[in-house]
Design a protein around this motif. Structure first.
Motif, mmCIF file in Angstrom:
data_model
loop_
_atom_site.group_PDB
_atom_site.id
_atom_site.type_symbol
_atom_site.label_atom_id
_atom_site.label_comp_id
_atom_site.label_asym_id
_atom_site.label_seq_id
_atom_site.Cartn_x
_atom_site.Cartn_y
_atom_site.Cartn_z
ATOM 1 N N ALA A 22 0.797 -1.190 0.018
ATOM 2 C CA ALA A 22 -0.137 -0.102 -0.111
ATOM 3 C C ALA A 22 0.824 1.319 0.059
ATOM 4 O O ALA A 22 0.555 2.189 -0.794
ATOM 5 C CB ALA A 22 -0.916 -0.130 1.240
ATOM 6 N N HIS A 23 1.710 1.235 0.922
ATOM 7 C CA HIS A 23 2.545 2.619 1.029
ATOM 8 C C HIS A 23 3.899 2.552 0.917
ATOM 9 O O HIS A 23 4.742 1.507 0.915
ATOM 10 C CB HIS A 23 1.984 2.977 2.433
ATOM 11 C CG HIS A 23 0.904 2.835 2.990
ATOM 12 N ND1 HIS A 23 0.423 1.840 3.902
ATOM 13 C CD2 HIS A 23 -0.223 3.520 2.457
ATOM 14 C CE1 HIS A 23 -0.792 2.149 4.068
ATOM 15 N NE2 HIS A 23 -1.324 3.021 3.433
ATOM 16 N N PRO A 24 4.733 3.705 0.530
ATOM 17 C CA PRO A 24 6.349 3.774 0.847
ATOM 18 C C PRO A 24 6.628 3.240 2.342
ATOM 19 O O PRO A 24 5.683 3.714 3.206
ATOM 20 C CB PRO A 24 6.564 5.245 0.695
ATOM 21 C CG PRO A 24 5.327 5.781 -0.103
ATOM 22 C CD PRO A 24 4.231 4.897 0.339
ATOM 23 N N ASP A 25 7.397 2.510 2.475
ATOM 24 C CA ASP A 25 8.076 2.050 3.860
ATOM 25 C C ASP A 25 7.490 0.560 4.016
ATOM 26 O O ASP A 25 8.119 0.121 5.003
ATOM 27 C CB ASP A 25 7.857 2.886 5.045
ATOM 28 C CG ASP A 25 6.581 2.935 5.793
ATOM 29 O OD1 ASP A 25 5.782 2.057 5.514
ATOM 30 O OD2 ASP A 25 6.373 4.080 6.406
ATOM 31 N N ASP A 26 6.543 0.209 3.552
ATOM 32 C CA ASP A 26 5.907 -1.153 3.977
ATOM 33 C C ASP A 26 6.807 -2.111 3.734
ATOM 34 O O ASP A 26 6.854 -3.447 4.422
ATOM 35 C CB ASP A 26 4.239 -1.452 3.063
ATOM 36 C CG ASP A 26 3.371 -0.815 3.586
ATOM 37 O OD1 ASP A 26 3.328 0.237 4.453
ATOM 38 O OD2 ASP A 26 2.334 -0.827 2.618
ATOM 39 N N LEU A 27 7.615 -2.042 2.569
ATOM 40 C CA LEU A 27 8.626 -3.096 2.383
ATOM 41 C C LEU A 27 9.770 -3.328 3.230
ATOM 42 O O LEU A 27 10.705 -4.074 3.591
ATOM 43 C CB LEU A 27 8.894 -3.176 0.941
ATOM 44 C CG LEU A 27 7.795 -3.897 -0.003
ATOM 45 C CD1 LEU A 27 7.823 -3.390 -1.267
ATOM 46 C CD2 LEU A 27 7.583 -5.340 0.383
ATOM 47 N N ASP A 138 -5.876 0.068 4.642
ATOM 48 C CA ASP A 138 -5.080 0.044 3.325
ATOM 49 C C ASP A 138 -4.488 -1.307 3.086
ATOM 50 O O ASP A 138 -4.343 -1.904 2.138
ATOM 51 C CB ASP A 138 -4.135 1.033 3.351
ATOM 52 C CG ASP A 138 -4.681 2.655 2.948
ATOM 53 O OD1 ASP A 138 -5.897 2.558 2.747
ATOM 54 O OD2 ASP A 138 -3.963 3.559 2.794
ATOM 55 N N HIS A 139 -3.642 -1.723 4.321
ATOM 56 C CA HIS A 139 -3.093 -3.111 4.157
ATOM 57 C C HIS A 139 -3.923 -4.222 3.972
ATOM 58 O O HIS A 139 -3.586 -5.140 3.133
ATOM 59 C CB HIS A 139 -2.136 -3.358 5.585
ATOM 60 C CG HIS A 139 -1.075 -2.265 5.789
ATOM 61 N ND1 HIS A 139 -0.780 -2.016 7.084
ATOM 62 C CD2 HIS A 139 -0.434 -1.394 5.086
ATOM 63 C CE1 HIS A 139 0.155 -0.753 6.895
ATOM 64 N NE2 HIS A 139 0.276 -0.646 5.587
ATOM 65 N N LEU A 140 -5.155 -4.322 4.293
ATOM 66 C CA LEU A 140 -6.222 -5.531 4.294
ATOM 67 C C LEU A 140 -6.660 -5.317 2.870
ATOM 68 O O LEU A 140 -6.546 -6.261 2.148
ATOM 69 C CB LEU A 140 -7.449 -4.891 5.091
ATOM 70 C CG LEU A 140 -7.357 -5.910 6.566
ATOM 71 C CD1 LEU A 140 -6.302 -5.387 7.512
ATOM 72 C CD2 LEU A 140 -8.671 -5.764 7.257
HETATM 73 ZN ZN ZN Z 1 1.618 0.771 5.128
#
Ligand code: ZN
Length: 249
Positions: A22-27, A138-140
């Motif tokens: 979903a977002h920058p930084d999730d990985l 968002d993650h879901l």
């Molecule tokens: Zn995230």
């Protein structure tokens, strides 16, 4: 602690992976340690982000925040050997699970033709048990849509417009979807070779981290990733590990 004795080693017989989050930084909160080791081996890894994380910093308006976080994401990807970073331009914080999201992710899978797809925890909470923190919508949405899109990408009749309008042929080659940060992991990758780069990779999200914590960013990042990768460390003889819940196809 994770029951790491039973964790299987992540499959290694693949050449292309696509990470969809979903977002920058999730990985960068763990997964990047495994990605660094994979790109070292000559495997190709690409990132697709549903948003630019434009709602992620309270003190920055989205039109300023989005481009800044996009650049931080590109820099952090480069640290672990990933040159391809794409953004689907869904709206941060209000991503809707549905056909638009499934179609966009299926299109990305057809463009990149991965054997392994990676996403982030799609379940309600982080970790199990009493008091576990609630996950974000968002993650879901992105996690579930990615699991679904791995199959959608291979079916020419589900989103025929992908072939007709974008010229994207069906790709039925996804063999696994690996969910990072799952509370019920099944597999693990040795994080030893990639851990230092994972730390540098997360540090690239400096504006975000400085807004998140009063701690020194380097201490915060090193601490977080060392702790996170030690949870399943007995799997590889007390070496740091990144865990995944692996779904086959
Ligand atoms: Zn995230």
């Amino acid at each position: 602690m994770i029951d790491d004795e039973n964790l299987l080693e992540m499959p290694g017989d693949w050449q292309r992976a696509l990470c969809v989050v979903a977002h920058p930084d999730d990985l960068e909160y763990g997964c990047a340690a495994a990605i660094a080791a994979w790109t070292d081996e000559g495997k190709e890894v690409a990132y697709v982000l549903a948003t630019r994380g434009e709602a992620g910093i309270d003190t920055l308006a989205p039109d300023v925040c989005g481009p800044l976080r996009e650049q931080e994401q590109r820099d952090s990807a480069a640290v672990v050997g990933v040159d391809t970073v794409e953004f689907l331009d869904h709206r941060d914080g209000v991503i809707e699970y549905g056909l638009d999201l499934r179609r966009d992710i299926a299109a990305a899978i057809r463009r990149h033709r991965p054997e392994l797809v990676i996403t982030l925890n799609h379940r309600d909470t982080w970790g199990g048990g009493p008091g576990a923190p609630w996950n974000t919508p968002d993650h879901l949405a992105v996690g579930r849509a990615t699991l679904d899109a791995a199959a959608d990408a291979g079916n020419r009749w589900i989103f025929p417009e992908l072939t007709e309008e974008q010229g994207l042929a069906p790709w039925n080659g996804v063999r696994w979807v690996a969910v990072a940060a799952s509370s019920t992991p099944t597999h693990a990758a040795d994080a030893t070779p990639g851990l230092d780069r994972a730390i540098r990779s997360l540090l690239c999200h400096r504006a975000y981290i400085e807004a998140l914590t009063d701690e020194d960013p380097e201490a915060y990042v090193r601490d977080f990733l060392t702790t996170a990768t030690s949870r399943a460390s007995t799997r590889f003889g007390d070496r740091p590990a990144v865990t995944f819940e692996l779904f086959g196809r």
